[in-house]
Design an enzyme around this catalytic site. Structure first.
Site, short mmCIF file in Angstrom:
data_model
loop_
_atom_site.label_atom_id
_atom_site.label_comp_id
_atom_site.label_asym_id
_atom_site.label_seq_id
_atom_site.Cartn_x
_atom_site.Cartn_y
_atom_site.Cartn_z
N PRO A 2 0.80 -1.22 0.00
CG PRO A 2 -0.11 -1.08 2.14
CD PRO A 2 0.70 -1.96 1.26
CD GLU A 3 4.25 2.80 -3.38
OE1 GLU A 3 4.28 3.87 -4.01
OE2 GLU A 3 4.97 1.84 -3.67
CE LYS A 61 4.46 5.83 1.78
NZ LYS A 61 5.68 5.26 1.17
CG HIS A 95 -1.53 -13.57 8.59
ND1 HIS A 95 -0.59 -14.26 9.31
CD2 HIS A 95 -1.49 -14.08 7.34
CE1 HIS A 95 0.03 -15.14 8.53
NE2 HIS A 95 -0.51 -15.06 7.32
NE ARG A 157 16.70 17.28 2.67
CZ ARG A 157 15.97 16.28 3.16
NH1 ARG A 157 16.10 15.08 2.67
NH2 ARG A 157 15.10 16.49 4.13
NE ARG A 267 13.88 0.53 -0.47
CZ ARG A 267 13.11 1.10 0.44
NH1 ARG A 267 11.97 1.63 0.07
NH2 ARG A 267 13.46 1.14 1.69
#
Length: 284
Positions: A2-3, A61, A95, A157, A267
DNA sequence: CTACCTGCCTGTCGGC
DNA sequence: TGCCGACAGGCAGGTA
């Protein structure tokens, strides 16, 4: 996974099943999902008994269920958290972690979470915006999202573009899937150095992030590995709209070159080697 | 302050 | 066949 679009689907789904309903009893079947409620599971349960839900809200989120008392139940789905609406007496999910029973004759609301990265906590005075997430930036669909501020912050940044997109203190709601999709749409590499980007380029990548997330929301989100479903247990259909994420070796929808998977930030990142070449100014 | 890394979790899958 | 490591990954909290 989920985003923002998936969390928004869940928020909308929960709206019909929580708003205005009085909580009769909460059952915590596993302590880990309420670990952020420091007073413990029993206190979490005791505080909620008899309270009435208002309309669910979201930032990025994070999802929260405001209560008429002015407090809120703050939740994050993590990787595998799900809210499910079920009739009373339906078999427990494997679950199932937390169950909400109501004072009326309607069904239960259940929090189901395989990996337990997600969780619930009781936020005192958090109905408007839980203090626990005050550090989370507004998301790109928030009417008060400040685009000029975002552009300036990104350019300050010294980092790579994807890191910036995933940084919740700059913009919230974008995760690995939609970051990769937005980068592909903008024809930019994930390591593009943010401090050498032009303001217009930063506005472009933000626009693409908005567009891809809006498109995903329209079809119920992305159910990449079946860990994401809506409150009725149904999958979203945006997997078909993904150009790069999870598409290693598939042809780029734009140029036909095979999509590449690379390890980045511990990732996977997916990109088209032709449309998104390694930039002159890069920060990894 | 910024930048970046690690630990938290479980189920699935590929290699041997 | 079973064992083991890799992988999925958002975020809090830590270090430098």
């Amino acid at each position: 996974m989920p985003e923002l679009p998936e969390v928004e689907v869940v928020r909308r789904g929960l709206t019909d099943f929580t708003t205005g309903r009085t909580i009769d009893a909460v059952e915590v079947l596993h302590p880990r999902p309420v670990r952020r409620h420091l007073a413990g599971p029993d206190d979490f349960v005791a505080r909620l008994k008899g309270q009435v839900f208002a309309t669910p809200a979201r930032r990025g989120k994070y999802l929260w269920l405001p209560l008429e008392s002015g407090d809120a139940v703050l939740t994050h789905l993590g990787m595998s958290g799900q809210f499910r609406v079920q009739p009373v007496g339906a078999p427990d999910e494997k679950h199932l972690r937390v169950r909400f029973r109501f004072a009326d004759d309607g069904g239960e609301v259940r929090f189901v979470d395989q990996r337990m990265f997600g969780g619930l906590s009781y936020s005192e005075g958090g109905a408007e915006l839980p203090g626990e997430i005050a550090h989370i930036a507004r998301d790109p669909f928030d009417p008060l999202f400040d685009e000029d501020l975002f552009v300036a912050a990104v350019r300050r940044r010294k980092t790579g573009l994807k890191r910036a997109l995933l940084d919740q203190s700059l913009v919230s709601g974008v995760g690995n899937i939609y970051a990769d999709e937005a980068l592909w749409r903008a024809k930019l590499h994930y390591a593009r150095a943010t401090d050498t980007m032009k303001p217009l380029q930063i506005r472009e990548i933000l626009r693409h992030a908005r567009e891809v997330m809006a498109a995903a929301l329209e079809v119920g989100g992305t159910s990449f590995d079946a860990l994401y479903v809506n409150v009725n247990g149904e999958s979203g259909y945006f997997e078909r709209g993904l150009a790069t994420y999870g598409q290693e070796n598939s042809p780029c929808p734009r140029c036909g070159r095979p999509i590449r998977r690379e390890a980045f930030m511990n990732r996977s990142s997916y990109r088209c080697p032709k449309c998104q070449p390694v930039p002159r100014h890069a920060r990894w």
